[in-house]
Design a protein around this motif. Structure first.
Motif, PDB file in Angstrom:
ATOM      1  N   ASP B  51       0.834  -1.201   0.000  1.00 20.57           N
ATOM      2  CA  ASP B  51       0.000   0.000   0.000  1.00 20.57           C
ATOM      3  C   ASP B  51       0.869   1.252   0.000  1.00 20.57           C
ATOM      4  OD1 ASP B  51      -2.711   1.158   0.260  1.00 20.57           O
ATOM      5  OD2 ASP B  51      -1.873   1.966   2.114  1.00 20.57           O
ATOM      6  N   LYS B  55       1.043   4.041  -2.996  1.00 19.17           N
ATOM      7  CA  LYS B  55       0.797   5.469  -2.783  1.00 19.17           C
ATOM      8  C   LYS B  55       1.902   6.302  -3.419  1.00 19.17           C
ATOM      9  CE  LYS B  55      -2.207   5.908   1.244  1.00 19.17           C
ATOM     10  NZ  LYS B  55      -2.276   4.687   2.065  1.00 19.17           N
ATOM     11  N   GLU B  58       1.513   6.331  -7.050  1.00 20.65           N
ATOM     12  CA  GLU B  58       0.415   7.189  -7.479  1.00 20.65           C
ATOM     13  C   GLU B  58       0.850   8.659  -7.450  1.00 20.65           C
ATOM     14  OE1 GLU B  58      -3.232   6.682  -5.312  1.00 20.65           O
ATOM     15  OE2 GLU B  58      -4.391   7.517  -6.986  1.00 20.65           O
ATOM     16  N   ARG B  64      -2.959   5.023 -11.154  1.00 17.99           N
ATOM     17  CA  ARG B  64      -4.072   5.742 -10.537  1.00 17.99           C
ATOM     18  C   ARG B  64      -4.913   4.716  -9.803  1.00 17.99           C
ATOM     19  NH1 ARG B  64      -8.939   7.970 -10.783  1.00 17.99           N
ATOM     20  NH2 ARG B  64      -9.810   6.724 -12.454  1.00 17.99           N
ATOM     21  N   ARG B  65      -5.333   5.057  -8.609  1.00 15.46           N
ATOM     22  CA  ARG B  65      -6.134   4.109  -7.845  1.00 15.46           C
ATOM     23  C   ARG B  65      -7.475   4.709  -7.469  1.00 15.46           C
ATOM     24  NH1 ARG B  65      -4.002   0.662  -3.218  1.00 15.46           N
ATOM     25  NH2 ARG B  65      -3.183   2.516  -2.190  1.00 15.46           N
ATOM     26  N   ASP B  66      -8.472   3.852  -7.396  1.00 17.27           N
ATOM     27  CA  ASP B  66      -9.754   4.276  -6.858  1.00 17.27           C
ATOM     28  C   ASP B  66      -9.851   3.747  -5.440  1.00 17.27           C
ATOM     29  OD1 ASP B  66     -10.379   5.544  -9.128  1.00 17.27           O
ATOM     30  OD2 ASP B  66     -11.967   4.193  -9.782  1.00 17.27           O
ATOM     31  N   ARG B  67     -10.078   4.619  -4.521  1.00 20.66           N
ATOM     32  CA  ARG B  67     -10.094   4.218  -3.120  1.00 20.66           C
ATOM     33  C   ARG B  67     -11.238   3.277  -2.824  1.00 20.66           C
ATOM     34  NH1 ARG B  67      -8.472   8.277   1.136  1.00 20.66           N
ATOM     35  NH2 ARG B  67      -6.349   8.699   0.453  1.00 20.66           N
ATOM     36  N   GLU B  68     -10.959   2.356  -1.951  1.00 21.24           N
ATOM     37  CA  GLU B  68     -11.980   1.440  -1.440  1.00 21.24           C
ATOM     38  C   GLU B  68     -12.462   0.457  -2.499  1.00 21.24           C
ATOM     39  OE1 GLU B  68     -13.332   2.631   2.022  1.00 21.24           O
ATOM     40  OE2 GLU B  68     -11.389   3.583   1.693  1.00 21.24           O
ATOM     41  N   SER B  70     -11.698  -2.623  -4.948  1.00 20.27           N
ATOM     42  CA  SER B  70     -10.677  -3.649  -5.076  1.00 20.27           C
ATOM     43  C   SER B  70     -10.146  -3.727  -6.492  1.00 20.27           C
ATOM     44  CB  SER B  70     -11.243  -5.004  -4.656  1.00 20.27           C
ATOM     45  OG  SER B  70     -12.189  -5.446  -5.580  1.00 20.27           O
TER      46      SER B  70
END
Lengths: 217, 217
Positions: B51, B55, B58, B64-68, B70
């Motif tokens: 994680d 971060k 990113e 790019r990540r979308d929070r919460e 999976s």
DNA sequence: CAAAGCCCGGCACATATGTTCTGTTCGGAA
DNA sequence: TTCCGAACAGAACATATGTGCCGGGCTTTG
């Protein structure tokens, strides 16, 4: 309708809807939707209905799922074949024109741009790089100003392969079919109506193999 | 090191490792890995380490990540741009040779094959289709035997566009630059050293616009 | 040397998400 | 009618998965 062997198997409206949603979602997010994403995206009342229809789609060869794994949906073509082939990143290392040699160490150069290509466009080999063609000096290789050529680094070539050859005394790079003939080399233009040129083997240096050419309008 | 605007920011070995694993996993599964997939795949001791490094990646514009959500990881190019462009499916409707007209209703034909192309190869427009070129009748358009041409259905064209034109009295399709000139049409070969041909406007029927050509070796 | 910051380990927690179970509805076949 | 299977609803369940917290080693900085 019955006995139509080649036709796609019948998909219910809901299943087509799901399929469309899958495509749309994936192309927008680069990752597949969850079952509940599909539920809300297709206005379906229950997750079990989504699951039910996904199972049907899987039976019919339109998707593949990994059990217990979230968002594990792959799009297939209806015959069980993967639809989304992997892409190959090909760096654009610069321009090429008559008289300008190819880059000698393609690996070490910083790409000015990266092309994203599928394996329907270029075979996936290590070290591939691309060059923009400037000018019409390669018109005899059926390559025009503005085209993009994809090359594979090579120091030698088999007879008949299309190579980028550096002709030392002319200080010029040319794209031709390569035929070694004893102490000299026959370089055959790709346009069959044009005559080959002959050079001393010492005078010709293979710099790469031509893998593909692209032209957009 | 400071103030180096254009350079890629430094990535730790672990971060490069994760990036490589992401590419590999995605190209193998068509969906991104979970944090724990990355953990085991890169031999990392804890999910929090994964994680943490995600971060960092990113921040540096590599993903790019979308929070919460999976598996919600998109690959970027290090400058915040999407790396995995969506692909376009282009049906191959058959062969084209001198004297053979193009398909009139491309939509209704069953493709013998589907090409998977990126937008770096062809612009994404509705109705695109592909044809394999057979023979050398289009050598004046710098198109060789075995090439693939991508066309967009069209009934008319703007001056200067490259079109597939059906010349009625010759019963022949040709690929040329299209210049309407009053009652006649000038059709200019793509090879600038060749002379144009002129036809009555009535005798020329635009069948499509040439969007791209592909050649593989 | 102490303080601060970066990177890592381990773990528990909340929730995101696939699965399953029990019913219901609706057509067509017997 | 009765029966049966396809498709759908709703809810509970199990687990897959992202996140937060606490602490430790390590380097850097003053």
């Amino acid at each position: 309708m019955a006995g139509d062997l080649s036709a796609k198997q019948h998909l219910s409206e809901k299943q087509q809807d799901i399929l469309r949603f899958l495509e749309e979602f994936i192309s927008e997010h680069d990752y597949p939707p969850s079952i509940r994403d599909i539920q809300t995206g297709c206005d379906i009342s229950s997750t079990s209905v989504v699951d039910y229809n996904l199972k049907r789609l899987e039976e019919k060869g339109y998707i593949r799922r990994d059990r217990e794994v979230s968002r594990a949906i792959e799009l297939l073509d209806g015959q069980g074949e993967r639809r989304r082939r992997s892409t190959v990143q090909v760096p654009v290392l610069g321009k090429i024109a008559a008289g300008i040699p190819l880059p000698v160490h393609p690996d070490q150069m910083a790409p000015e741009e990266v092309l994203d290509l599928t394996e329907d466009t270029v075979p996936n080999r290590p070290g591939l790089y691309a060059l923009r063609v400037q000018g019409m000096s390669m018109i005899d290789a059926l390559i025009n100003d503005g085209d993009t050529v994809i090359l594979e680094p090579r120091n030698s070539a088999d007879p008949g392969e299309v190579v980028a050859a550096w002709i030392k005394d002319r200080e010029e790079t040319t794209l031709k079919k390569y035929y070694p003939e004893g102490a000299r080399v026959r370089l055959q233009p790709m346009n069959a109506s044009m005559d080959p040129i002959y050079e001393d083997a010492d005078n010709v240096e293979v710099q790469g193999r031509l893998v593909a050419t692209l032209r957009s309008f």
